[in-house]
Structures are given as C-alpha cells and as structure tokens.
Design a protein around this motif. Structure first.
Motif, short mmCIF file in Angstrom:
data_model
loop_
_atom_site.label_atom_id
_atom_site.label_comp_id
_atom_site.label_asym_id
_atom_site.label_seq_id
_atom_site.Cartn_x
_atom_site.Cartn_y
_atom_site.Cartn_z
N GLY A 79 0.82 -1.10 -0.03
CA GLY A 79 -0.01 -0.06 -0.02
C GLY A 79 0.66 1.22 -0.02
N ARG A 80 2.18 1.31 0.07
CA ARG A 80 2.88 2.35 0.16
C ARG A 80 3.71 2.54 -1.26
NH1 ARG A 80 5.40 0.94 5.91
NH2 ARG A 80 3.72 1.75 7.09
N PRO A 81 3.77 3.67 -1.69
CA PRO A 81 4.51 3.93 -2.94
C PRO A 81 6.02 3.97 -2.68
CG PRO A 81 3.29 5.83 -2.51
CD PRO A 81 3.01 4.82 -1.53
N VAL A 82 6.73 3.32 -3.56
CA VAL A 82 8.29 3.39 -3.53
C VAL A 82 8.83 3.63 -4.76
CG1 VAL A 82 10.17 1.88 -2.96
CG2 VAL A 82 8.00 1.51 -1.60
N ASP A 83 9.91 4.55 -4.80
CA ASP A 83 10.62 4.74 -6.08
C ASP A 83 12.16 4.37 -5.73
OD1 ASP A 83 8.51 5.71 -7.30
OD2 ASP A 83 8.93 7.80 -7.63
N ILE A 84 12.51 3.75 -6.53
CA ILE A 84 14.00 3.25 -6.27
C ILE A 84 14.75 3.48 -7.74
CG2 ILE A 84 15.76 1.35 -5.91
CD1 ILE A 84 13.14 0.08 -4.28
N GLU A 85 16.04 4.54 -7.33
CA GLU A 85 16.80 4.57 -8.56
C GLU A 85 17.66 3.48 -8.65
OE1 GLU A 85 18.45 8.64 -8.15
OE2 GLU A 85 16.50 9.53 -8.71
N VAL A 86 18.26 3.13 -9.71
CA VAL A 86 18.92 1.95 -9.92
C VAL A 86 20.20 2.16 -10.84
CG1 VAL A 86 19.07 -0.48 -10.40
CG2 VAL A 86 17.35 0.42 -9.39
N ALA A 87 21.49 2.19 -10.46
CA ALA A 87 22.62 2.04 -11.41
C ALA A 87 22.98 0.52 -11.44
CB ALA A 87 23.62 2.90 -10.76
N PHE A 88 22.65 0.04 -12.75
CA PHE A 88 23.07 -1.32 -12.97
C PHE A 88 24.03 -1.57 -13.84
CE2 PHE A 88 22.05 -4.79 -15.71
CZ PHE A 88 21.84 -5.92 -15.07
N PHE A 89 25.16 -2.77 -13.58
CA PHE A 89 26.04 -3.15 -14.51
C PHE A 89 26.10 -4.48 -14.68
CE2 PHE A 89 27.24 0.65 -12.15
CZ PHE A 89 27.57 1.55 -13.10
N GLY A 90 25.51 -5.06 -15.57
CA GLY A 90 25.55 -6.61 -15.84
C GLY A 90 26.27 -7.20 -16.89
N GLN A 91 26.21 -8.46 -16.95
CA GLN A 91 26.67 -9.54 -17.77
C GLN A 91 25.62 -10.45 -18.29
OE1 GLN A 91 29.85 -12.17 -16.56
NE2 GLN A 91 30.51 -12.40 -18.56
#
Length: 128
Positions: A98-110
């Motif tokens: 019931g709670r809004p959440v914003d998450i910024e992500v810096a992603f480095f993947g293979q």
C-alpha cells in the motif's frame, strides 16, 4: 559473433527483462526456482548495495515479493552496451503493501547470448 537484443535495443531489453522477470515472479503457481532459472544462469551472482545474492538467495527473495508487491513499473533513463555487458540507469516505481516506493538503480550486468543474467552489480537509492 551473434548480435543479441540487448546489444541492438538495450533500453527495451533491460526494461523487458526486469518487467518480464517481475511478472513471472508474481505467478504464485510457478516454482520460484523455475522463474529464476528462466532469467538467470545457474551460477548467477548479483551484488546489490554490497550484498552478494546467488541463485538460492534470489529464489528466497521472490517469496516476499509475491506477498508485498502490488504494482510496479520500470523506467529506463539510459543504457550503454559493450559486448555481453550492459550498464543502465533506471527507476523502479512500485507499491509495496500500500505504500508507493521509487528506487533509482545504477546497474552493471553481464548477459549470456540467450539473454539470461550471469553477473550484476547494482547500486540503489530509494527516493520515496
């Protein structure tokens, strides 16, 4: 060398990867191990904010997501590809219990040629 979707359309690929993985993870009648294996290699290792997450921990992580996640969307801001590696900056917008959440992500993947994630490093910042 085979060109993969994450090389030709990295923004669409990363958005769809996380959206499709989350959709599959929310399917309560599907075994979490099957979901993880569809999107990740057996030797997957993700490091998120300094915490190492292997296949077993990733499978365990799906159970609380199934209980708590009500809505979500992925907004990709930028991507960069070199060979089998993809870097992205994106925001996850979700409603958890019931709670809004914003998450910024810096992603480095293979990724593998078939689009499964093998290795990842992520740094996140909750903005709401």
């Amino acid at each position: 060398m085979t060109t993969t979707r994450f090389q030709t359309d990295p923004t669409g690929f990363i958005r769809d990867f996380f959206t499709d993985f989350t959709e599959a993870a929310l399917e309560v009648d599907v075994d979490p191990a099957e979901v993880v294996d569809r999107f990740h290699t057996l030797d997957v290792l993700e490091v998120a904010d300094g915490v190492a997450i292997d296949r077993d921990r990733l499978i365990a992580h799906l159970r609380p997501i199934r209980r708590n996640l009500q809505e979500y969307s992925i907004h990709v801001h930028e991507t960069l590809v070199q060979g089998e590696r993809l870097a992205a900056r994106f925001t996850i917008r979700a409603v958890m219990r019931g709670r809004p959440v914003d998450i910024e992500v810096a992603f480095f993947g293979q990724f593998t040629a078939d689009g499964r994630l093998r290795r990842a490093h992520q740094v996140t910042r909750r903005t709401s």
